[in-house]
Motif scaffolding. Structure first.
Motif, PDB file in Angstrom:
ATOM      1  N   VAL A   1     -21.292   2.986   0.319  1.00 47.44           N
ATOM      2  CA  VAL A   1     -20.196   3.153   0.116  1.00 47.44           C
ATOM      3  C   VAL A   1     -19.247   3.541  -1.149  1.00 47.44           C
ATOM      4  O   VAL A   1     -18.912   3.514  -2.237  1.00 47.44           O
ATOM      5  N   SER A   2     -18.961   5.067  -0.454  1.00 45.78           N
ATOM      6  CA  SER A   2     -17.910   6.191  -1.956  1.00 45.78           C
ATOM      7  C   SER A   2     -16.314   5.324  -2.192  1.00 45.78           C
ATOM      8  O   SER A   2     -16.115   4.419  -1.338  1.00 45.78           O
ATOM      9  N   ALA A   3     -16.185   5.945  -3.400  1.00 43.20           N
ATOM     10  CA  ALA A   3     -14.978   5.628  -3.621  1.00 43.20           C
ATOM     11  C   ALA A   3     -13.620   6.014  -2.810  1.00 43.20           C
ATOM     12  O   ALA A   3     -12.299   4.935  -2.515  1.00 43.20           O
ATOM     13  N   GLY A   4     -13.535   6.952  -1.917  1.00 42.12           N
ATOM     14  CA  GLY A   4     -12.729   7.769  -1.342  1.00 42.12           C
ATOM     15  C   GLY A   4     -12.574   6.947   0.855  1.00 42.12           C
ATOM     16  O   GLY A   4     -12.396   7.334   1.235  1.00 42.12           O
ATOM     17  N   LEU A   5     -14.101   6.176   0.839  1.00 42.88           N
ATOM     18  CA  LEU A   5     -14.115   5.908   2.502  1.00 42.88           C
ATOM     19  C   LEU A   5     -13.142   4.798   2.822  1.00 42.88           C
ATOM     20  O   LEU A   5     -12.740   5.280   4.638  1.00 42.88           O
ATOM     21  N   ALA A   6     -12.395   4.304   2.143  1.00 45.96           N
ATOM     22  CA  ALA A   6     -11.381   3.167   3.149  1.00 45.96           C
ATOM     23  C   ALA A   6     -10.279   4.544   3.354  1.00 45.96           C
ATOM     24  O   ALA A   6      -9.786   4.679   4.314  1.00 45.96           O
ATOM     25  N   HIS A   7     -10.196   5.170   2.955  1.00 48.13           N
ATOM     26  CA  HIS A   7      -8.295   6.277   3.127  1.00 48.13           C
ATOM     27  C   HIS A   7      -9.592   7.507   3.706  1.00 48.13           C
ATOM     28  O   HIS A   7      -8.494   7.657   4.549  1.00 48.13           O
TER      29      HIS A   7
ATOM     30  N   ASN B   1      -3.784   0.318   7.348  1.00 48.88           N
ATOM     31  CA  ASN B   1      -3.496  -1.178   6.762  1.00 48.88           C
ATOM     32  C   ASN B   1      -3.033  -1.271   5.302  1.00 48.88           C
ATOM     33  O   ASN B   1      -4.246  -0.263   4.614  1.00 48.88           O
ATOM     34  N   PRO B   2      -2.085  -0.743   4.687  1.00 44.36           N
ATOM     35  CA  PRO B   2      -2.153  -0.252   3.498  1.00 44.36           C
ATOM     36  C   PRO B   2      -2.766  -1.196   2.385  1.00 44.36           C
ATOM     37  O   PRO B   2      -3.282  -0.814   1.344  1.00 44.36           O
ATOM     38  N   ILE B   3      -3.224  -2.435   2.788  1.00 42.57           N
ATOM     39  CA  ILE B   3      -4.287  -2.922   1.773  1.00 42.57           C
ATOM     40  C   ILE B   3      -5.479  -2.317   1.355  1.00 42.57           C
ATOM     41  O   ILE B   3      -5.852  -2.456   0.243  1.00 42.57           O
ATOM     42  N   HIS B   4      -5.975  -1.811   2.451  1.00 47.83           N
ATOM     43  CA  HIS B   4      -6.591  -0.525   2.372  1.00 47.83           C
ATOM     44  C   HIS B   4      -6.960   1.298   1.614  1.00 47.83           C
ATOM     45  O   HIS B   4      -7.791   0.828   1.099  1.00 47.83           O
ATOM     46  N   THR B   5      -5.602   1.300   1.791  1.00 46.83           N
ATOM     47  CA  THR B   5      -5.570   2.596   0.783  1.00 46.83           C
ATOM     48  C   THR B   5      -4.426   2.323  -0.626  1.00 46.83           C
ATOM     49  O   THR B   5      -4.379   3.256  -1.170  1.00 46.83           O
ATOM     50  N   ASP B   6      -3.441   1.592  -1.010  1.00 46.18           N
ATOM     51  CA  ASP B   6      -1.967   1.678  -1.256  1.00 46.18           C
ATOM     52  C   ASP B   6      -2.917   0.393  -2.520  1.00 46.18           C
ATOM     53  O   ASP B   6      -2.652  -1.059  -2.119  1.00 46.18           O
TER      54      ASP B   6
END
Length: 291
Positions: free
Chosen positions: A177-183, A193-198
């Protein structure tokens, strides 16, 4: 304010979505799933969306239900405590973009659980001829929020098959799972859903950092299981279910563990779980039914 069980029976407005090839291809690309049938638009009969793609057009309908919940007395701060706790998707047929699909949701059950109120929303999607495409049972747990009124249920998902095979597991595959996958997943799935990106929103919600979407973790598992157990043919997937448990941080590695494969009705059922980087179950009681 507690979550009122009188919400059971509340229905959303119908929402119509244009599922484009660009969108479905982007979803598969976010999962790093290069199975040809997700990208080769030259072969219309086999060009399909990923089995987990319905979460993309279901999400706005789920969000739209929040207005009814707020009118019933649920505060925004309490709504923010809601987490996606379980998912059960029945796929009546594969999605062949471009398609115009219509979805409606209904809250079908509410019950008290020790961590908080647990609500299940059923979402049904049909095509332009009103033929069923998929049905989902979306379980939400409102941590630390009580339920007012009696436990209530209008309907439940069909019973899942049970495994007749005992461990040890059949196989395990590791997925990075890469560092930027959620974005990337947020933008490609169009699920925000900002808990995944902010990081600030995640901190305010009591999380140690941003975490991967539960549906992304489930979709990664589905991709691996389609490749290893379904001959690479996602059209065989008739059902996907699982319960979300431990968080998946980024970057990290997760392990998709296939525990058993048994006959089930007219097909076969694959039983699996997903472990995070601390060997805690990110997804438990996972099941995929193949046609």
């Amino acid at each position: 304010m507690p979550v009122p069980s009188s919400l059971v029976g509340c229905r959303s407005e119908k929402a119509t979505t244009e599922v484009t090839p660009r969108w479905s291809m982007a979803y598969a690309a976010a999962l790093d799933d290069s199975t040809p049938c997700y990208f080769d638009t030259r072969v219309k009969v086999s060009f399909v969306a990923h089995p987990m793609f319905p979460v993309c057009f279901e999400w706005p309908v789920i969000v739209g239900m929040r207005d009814q919940m707020e009118r019933a007395g649920l505060k925004l701060s309490e709504a923010m405590r809601g987490v996606h706790a379980s998912h059960d998707l029945v796929i009546h047929r594969a999605i062949h973009p471009p398609e115009r699909l219509t979805t409606i949701a209904e809250i079908v059950s509410a019950e008290r659980r020790s961590p908080g109120a647990f609500l299940v929303t059923r979402l049904d999607t049909v095509d332009e001829s009103s033929a069923p495409v998929c049905s989902s049972w979306y379980g939400s747990l409102y941590r630390g929020v009580d339920l007012s009124g009696p436990d209530c249920s209008l309907s439940a998902a069909p019973a899942l098959p049970s495994s007749k095979t005992s461990p040890p597991s059949r196989s395990t595959s590791v997925v990075h799972v890469s560092a930027g996958l959620a974005h990337v997943y947020t933008e490609c799935a169009q699920i925000f859903n900002p808990i995944h990106t902010d990081a600030s929103v995640a901190e305010a919600a009591g999380l140690p950092a941003i975490i991967l979407h539960g549906t992304a973790t489930l979709a990664l598992a589905v991709s691996r299981i389609v490749a290893s157990e379904a001959g690479g043919d996602p059209r065989r997937v008739a059902r996907v279910a699982g319960q979300f448990r431990a968080m998946v941080p980024m970057p990290s590695d997760i392990a998709v563990r296939i525990d058993a494969r048994d006959r089930s009705g007219d097909g076969e059922a694959i039983f699996f779980d997903v472990l995070n980087d601390r060997a805690a179950p990110a997804i438990s009681n996972g099941a995929i039914v193949l046609r």
